[in-house]
Scaffold this motif. Structure first.
Motif, PDB file in Angstrom:
ATOM      1  N   GLU A 224     -15.307  29.212  -3.798  1.00  0.00           N
ATOM      2  CA  GLU A 224     -14.064  29.262  -5.121  1.00  0.00           C
ATOM      3  C   GLU A 224     -12.827  28.623  -4.623  1.00  0.00           C
ATOM      4  O   GLU A 224     -11.874  29.165  -3.743  1.00  0.00           O
ATOM      5  N   TRP A 225     -11.961  28.085  -5.934  1.00  0.00           N
ATOM      6  CA  TRP A 225     -10.793  28.400  -5.846  1.00  0.00           C
ATOM      7  C   TRP A 225     -10.321  29.424  -6.883  1.00  0.00           C
ATOM      8  O   TRP A 225     -10.246  28.701  -7.871  1.00  0.00           O
ATOM      9  N   GLU A 271      -7.294  34.559 -18.706  1.00  0.00           N
ATOM     10  CA  GLU A 271      -5.998  34.199 -18.680  1.00  0.00           C
ATOM     11  C   GLU A 271      -5.201  33.134 -18.215  1.00  0.00           C
ATOM     12  O   GLU A 271      -4.836  32.481 -18.893  1.00  0.00           O
ATOM     13  N   ASP A 272      -3.967  33.873 -17.731  1.00  0.00           N
ATOM     14  CA  ASP A 272      -3.262  32.755 -16.510  1.00  0.00           C
ATOM     15  C   ASP A 272      -3.667  31.769 -15.156  1.00  0.00           C
ATOM     16  O   ASP A 272      -2.793  31.529 -13.563  1.00  0.00           O
ATOM     17  N   MET A 273      -5.100  32.732 -14.901  1.00  0.00           N
ATOM     18  CA  MET A 273      -5.657  32.269 -14.025  1.00  0.00           C
ATOM     19  C   MET A 273      -6.774  31.178 -14.386  1.00  0.00           C
ATOM     20  O   MET A 273      -7.895  31.142 -14.846  1.00  0.00           O
ATOM     21  N   VAL A 318      -3.634  34.878  -5.033  1.00  0.00           N
ATOM     22  CA  VAL A 318      -2.839  33.809  -4.513  1.00  0.00           C
ATOM     23  C   VAL A 318      -2.323  33.089  -4.070  1.00  0.00           C
ATOM     24  O   VAL A 318      -1.735  31.599  -4.024  1.00  0.00           O
ATOM     25  N   LEU A 319      -1.550  33.775  -3.753  1.00  0.00           N
ATOM     26  CA  LEU A 319      -0.053  33.571  -1.737  1.00  0.00           C
ATOM     27  C   LEU A 319      -1.483  33.410  -1.031  1.00  0.00           C
ATOM     28  O   LEU A 319      -0.786  32.618  -0.283  1.00  0.00           O
ATOM     29  N   SER A 325      -2.885  26.387   1.931  1.00  0.00           N
ATOM     30  CA  SER A 325      -3.187  24.567   1.351  1.00  0.00           C
ATOM     31  C   SER A 325      -1.719  23.661   2.147  1.00  0.00           C
ATOM     32  O   SER A 325      -1.731  22.569   2.620  1.00  0.00           O
ATOM     33  N   TRP A 326      -0.790  25.079   2.176  1.00  0.00           N
ATOM     34  CA  TRP A 326       0.787  24.728   2.868  1.00  0.00           C
ATOM     35  C   TRP A 326       0.614  23.935   4.153  1.00  0.00           C
ATOM     36  O   TRP A 326       0.801  23.480   4.877  1.00  0.00           O
TER      37      TRP A 326
END
Length: 356
Positions: A224-225, A271-273, A318-319, A325-326
């Motif tokens: 998952e991501w 929510e916001d995730m 999340v960070l 990804s960065w």
């Protein structure tokens, strides 16, 4: 009415217009140029169905490197225009896998393109293809590459040029030539591509295509991501308000819960995730080629605890996802000291964004 199709039962996917017996279709790939963080991490292609004349500028975490996307008079290239690149890349990758040396310029039959990308083959399909070529050539990307004290500025179009080679008597194109930019062609030669599910071309909404691209890139073969809604909005390039964007995503989540129509990945919202879950439908050859894997890089529990201090208010997981990804986006090698590198990223993240 008996047999009536309602909005509740209608599939979110477009009809499958491709008859497999009609022609042979090569595997479809998506360009993911290594080292070009903008093309992988930022929304180069517009989600708008109307001419989009916005100039977009994105910067990396250091603020030193940037990418700017400028439209032509016809507007920015759209996410549906990307189909031209996907088709070209699939043909060239097939040639490479067959031991042939590809060229930046390739000739293709317009009809084959329309069929392979699940488009209508009447006049509307040919007109849309012509408009796509114009926008792809007209959209200009400007980016800088900083090495030491030297800054290199690159300015290029997504494709260098396009030419209609043959037309029927009624003006409908039969064959076209497309000359790819170095940006795309270098990715092909390095086999830095991702395989897309064919149902990508059946997704109705531009934002659904962008969500699939992001899941394909960031989730890949992982279980998952997760990503916060504001960050997802930025990565999608949506010009909606956050409230409207939340509503759009919620509708997609509800449709996916009912129809499971997003290829390869399920999508949920809390929510916001937003969480993308691997459906386990990808074949082995759909894995990333040429993109470094950081799955073996481990962050210690102590570093995660310290990350909460240096970036207060942020979800450290999340960070961590953003950090991985960065690294992949920048074509970086795995750090010798993952904890130190991760904490440095978190500090920069908080300095630029503050509390969420």
């Amino acid at each position: 009415m008996v047999g009536e199709i309602t909005n509740e039962t209608k599939s979110p996917l477009l009809p499958d217009r491709l008859e497999q017996a009609d022609l042979f279709v090569c595997d479809i790939f998506d360009a993911a140029p290594k080292g070009d963080m903008a093309s992988m991490a930022h929304p180069i292609f517009s989600l708008s169905t109307k001419p989009d004349h916005r100039i977009r500028r994105y910067e990396d975490e250091t603020g030193k490197n940037f990418v700017e996307v400028k439209p032509s008079a016809e507007g920015l290239a759209t996410i549906h225009d990307r189909d031209v690149l996907i088709y070209c890349i699939s043909q060239l990758m097939a040639a490479i896998n067959d031991g042939k040396m590809p060229s930046k310029t390739l000739r293709m039959k317009a009809y084959d393109f329309l069929k392979a990308t699940n488009r209508v083959t009447d006049g509307r399909g040919y007109d849309a293809l012509r408009s796509a070529l114009i926008r792809l050539q007209g959209t200009q990307i400007e980016t800088n590459i900083v090495t030491g004290e030297t800054e290199q500025l690159d300015i290029f179009s997504i494709i260098d040029r396009a030419r209609i080679v043959r037309q029927t008597r009624d003006g409908r194109m039969q064959e076209i030539e497309v000359q790819l930019s170095d940006w795309v062609f270098n990715a092909i030669r390095a086999k830095e591509v991702l395989t897309f599910h064919r149902d990508y071309f059946r997704l109705r909404k531009p934002i659904e295509r962008r969500l699939y691209e992001l899941a394909r890139k960031h989730c890949g073969q992982k279980k998952e991501w997760r990503i916060t809604l504001p960050v997802l909005q930025r990565k999608c390039g949506s010009s909606s308000t956050l409230r409207e964007f939340r509503r759009l995503i919620q509708n997609i989540v509800e449709h996916d819960k009912e129809h499971a129509h997003i290829p390869d990945y399920g999508v949920q919202m809390g929510e916001d995730m937003i969480t993308f879950t691997n459906r386990g439908t990808m074949l082995e050859d759909q894995q990333t080629a040429g993109v470094p894997s950081f799955a073996s890089v481990r962050i210690s529990p102590d570093a995660l605890t310290e990350a909460r201090v240096v970036a207060p208010g942020w979800d450290v997981y999340v960070l961590e996802s953003e950090w991985r990804s960065w690294m992949a986006d920048g074509g970086l090698d795995a750090p010798k000291n993952p904890d130190k590198a991760f904490l440095g990223f978190c500090k920069k993240w908080y300095e630029r964004r503050g509390r969420p």
